[in-house]
Write a protein that holds these residues in place. Sequence first.
Motif, PDB file in Angstrom:
ATOM      1  N   PHE A   1      32.656 -41.988 -82.760  1.00  0.00           N
ATOM      2  CA  PHE A   1      32.358 -41.091 -81.637  1.00  0.00           C
ATOM      3  C   PHE A   1      31.245 -41.661 -80.752  1.00  0.00           C
ATOM      4  O   PHE A   1      31.359 -41.697 -79.529  1.00  0.00           O
ATOM      5  CB  PHE A   1      31.947 -39.720 -82.202  1.00  0.00           C
ATOM      6  CG  PHE A   1      31.424 -38.755 -81.189  1.00  0.00           C
ATOM      7  CD1 PHE A   1      32.266 -38.123 -80.300  1.00  0.00           C
ATOM      8  CD2 PHE A   1      30.054 -38.460 -81.132  1.00  0.00           C
ATOM      9  CE1 PHE A   1      31.774 -37.220 -79.368  1.00  0.00           C
ATOM     10  CE2 PHE A   1      29.561 -37.569 -80.209  1.00  0.00           C
ATOM     11  CZ  PHE A   1      30.421 -36.949 -79.323  1.00  0.00           C
ATOM     12  N   LYS A   2      30.179 -42.155 -81.390  1.00  0.00           N
ATOM     13  CA  LYS A   2      29.060 -42.747 -80.635  1.00  0.00           C
ATOM     14  C   LYS A   2      29.496 -44.012 -79.907  1.00  0.00           C
ATOM     15  O   LYS A   2      29.114 -44.246 -78.759  1.00  0.00           O
ATOM     16  CB  LYS A   2      27.892 -43.086 -81.575  1.00  0.00           C
ATOM     17  CG  LYS A   2      26.926 -41.935 -81.744  1.00  0.00           C
ATOM     18  CD  LYS A   2      25.800 -42.252 -82.691  1.00  0.00           C
ATOM     19  CE  LYS A   2      24.911 -43.366 -82.223  1.00  0.00           C
ATOM     20  NZ  LYS A   2      23.744 -43.570 -83.095  1.00  0.00           N
ATOM     21  N   TYR A   3      30.315 -44.822 -80.556  1.00  0.00           N
ATOM     22  CA  TYR A   3      30.806 -46.070 -79.955  1.00  0.00           C
ATOM     23  C   TYR A   3      31.640 -45.779 -78.708  1.00  0.00           C
ATOM     24  O   TYR A   3      31.463 -46.414 -77.673  1.00  0.00           O
ATOM     25  CB  TYR A   3      31.627 -46.848 -80.985  1.00  0.00           C
ATOM     26  CG  TYR A   3      32.196 -48.135 -80.456  1.00  0.00           C
ATOM     27  CD1 TYR A   3      31.396 -49.256 -80.271  1.00  0.00           C
ATOM     28  CD2 TYR A   3      33.546 -48.243 -80.127  1.00  0.00           C
ATOM     29  CE1 TYR A   3      31.911 -50.438 -79.783  1.00  0.00           C
ATOM     30  CE2 TYR A   3      34.068 -49.419 -79.636  1.00  0.00           C
ATOM     31  CZ  TYR A   3      33.256 -50.513 -79.470  1.00  0.00           C
ATOM     32  OH  TYR A   3      33.770 -51.683 -78.985  1.00  0.00           O
ATOM     33  N   SER A   4      32.549 -44.808 -78.800  1.00  0.00           N
ATOM     34  CA  SER A   4      33.404 -44.493 -77.644  1.00  0.00           C
ATOM     35  C   SER A   4      32.577 -43.892 -76.510  1.00  0.00           C
ATOM     36  O   SER A   4      32.834 -44.179 -75.332  1.00  0.00           O
ATOM     37  CB  SER A   4      34.538 -43.553 -78.040  1.00  0.00           C
ATOM     38  OG  SER A   4      34.035 -42.311 -78.453  1.00  0.00           O
ATOM     39  N   ALA A   5      31.559 -43.097 -76.831  1.00  0.00           N
ATOM     40  CA  ALA A   5      30.685 -42.529 -75.793  1.00  0.00           C
ATOM     41  C   ALA A   5      29.903 -43.640 -75.101  1.00  0.00           C
ATOM     42  O   ALA A   5      29.721 -43.626 -73.876  1.00  0.00           O
ATOM     43  CB  ALA A   5      29.732 -41.514 -76.405  1.00  0.00           C
TER      44      ALA A   5
ATOM     45  N   PRO B   1      23.934 -35.238 -80.972  1.00  0.00           N
ATOM     46  CA  PRO B   1      24.125 -34.035 -81.801  1.00  0.00           C
ATOM     47  C   PRO B   1      23.622 -34.231 -83.226  1.00  0.00           C
ATOM     48  O   PRO B   1      23.497 -35.350 -83.705  1.00  0.00           O
ATOM     49  CB  PRO B   1      25.655 -33.861 -81.788  1.00  0.00           C
ATOM     50  CG  PRO B   1      26.195 -35.218 -81.505  1.00  0.00           C
ATOM     51  CD  PRO B   1      25.181 -35.898 -80.634  1.00  0.00           C
ATOM     52  N   ARG B   2      23.336 -33.099 -83.885  1.00  0.00           N
ATOM     53  CA  ARG B   2      22.885 -33.161 -85.283  1.00  0.00           C
ATOM     54  C   ARG B   2      24.093 -33.410 -86.182  1.00  0.00           C
ATOM     55  O   ARG B   2      25.198 -32.951 -85.890  1.00  0.00           O
ATOM     56  CB  ARG B   2      22.198 -31.862 -85.665  1.00  0.00           C
ATOM     57  CG  ARG B   2      20.878 -31.674 -84.923  1.00  0.00           C
ATOM     58  CD  ARG B   2      20.116 -30.502 -85.443  1.00  0.00           C
ATOM     59  NE  ARG B   2      20.772 -29.248 -85.055  1.00  0.00           N
ATOM     60  CZ  ARG B   2      20.193 -28.072 -85.079  1.00  0.00           C
ATOM     61  NH1 ARG B   2      18.939 -27.964 -85.469  1.00  0.00           N
ATOM     62  NH2 ARG B   2      20.836 -26.998 -84.719  1.00  0.00           N
ATOM     63  N   THR B   3      23.848 -34.124 -87.265  1.00  0.00           N
ATOM     64  CA  THR B   3      24.947 -34.446 -88.188  1.00  0.00           C
ATOM     65  C   THR B   3      24.558 -34.101 -89.615  1.00  0.00           C
ATOM     66  O   THR B   3      23.371 -34.058 -89.959  1.00  0.00           O
ATOM     67  CB  THR B   3      25.287 -35.954 -88.132  1.00  0.00           C
ATOM     68  OG1 THR B   3      24.122 -36.701 -88.454  1.00  0.00           O
ATOM     69  CG2 THR B   3      25.783 -36.359 -86.765  1.00  0.00           C
TER      70      THR B   3
END
Length: 179
Positions: free
Chosen positions: A76-80, A16-18
């Motif tokens: 969020f990226k780490y958990s994904a 996603p864009r941030t």
Amino acid sequence: MRRPNRAPPAATKDGPRTNDDIRNAQIQLIDQNGTNHGTVETVVAIKMALEAGMDLVEISPNNNPPVCKIMDYGKFKYSAQKKAAEARKKQKIVEIKEIKLRPMIDDHDYDVKMRAMQRFFEEGDKVKITLRYRGREMAHQEIGTKLLDKVKADVAEFAKVEQDARFEGRQVVMVLAPR
């Protein structure tokens, strides 16, 4: 003649864009606690995210206005990534094991092959049975047919026939799958 200046295409980022990548003037904002703030200016939302020490992440870009949430993007990226690794770890690759038989196989040899086959089925693998004829055995194909019928009957409780016996030259091939 001079060639036109072709810049390399901009690298498209996956995910996603941030923060500053969000180009819409207005967004629907959800803060870090899950509270919906309704439609807010993007600049104001980015400022709120920075004050909270987090990132503004575009959750649903196809809505009008797009839905964005204030969250820790690195976390969020780490958990994904962890979820994807766990899913890969749990998946089972089904292998096809091969058992080779001859029409005039002895009883003990047959029992050894059947035990191996049962072990393969317990591990969740498929079994390809190859029955090879040599020389004058081709004249007595009914012996091989009886043998394959015996194999089907013996493994009926823990396997099913996926591909029925068919001739390929001087050999007959049958594939069994675990139940």
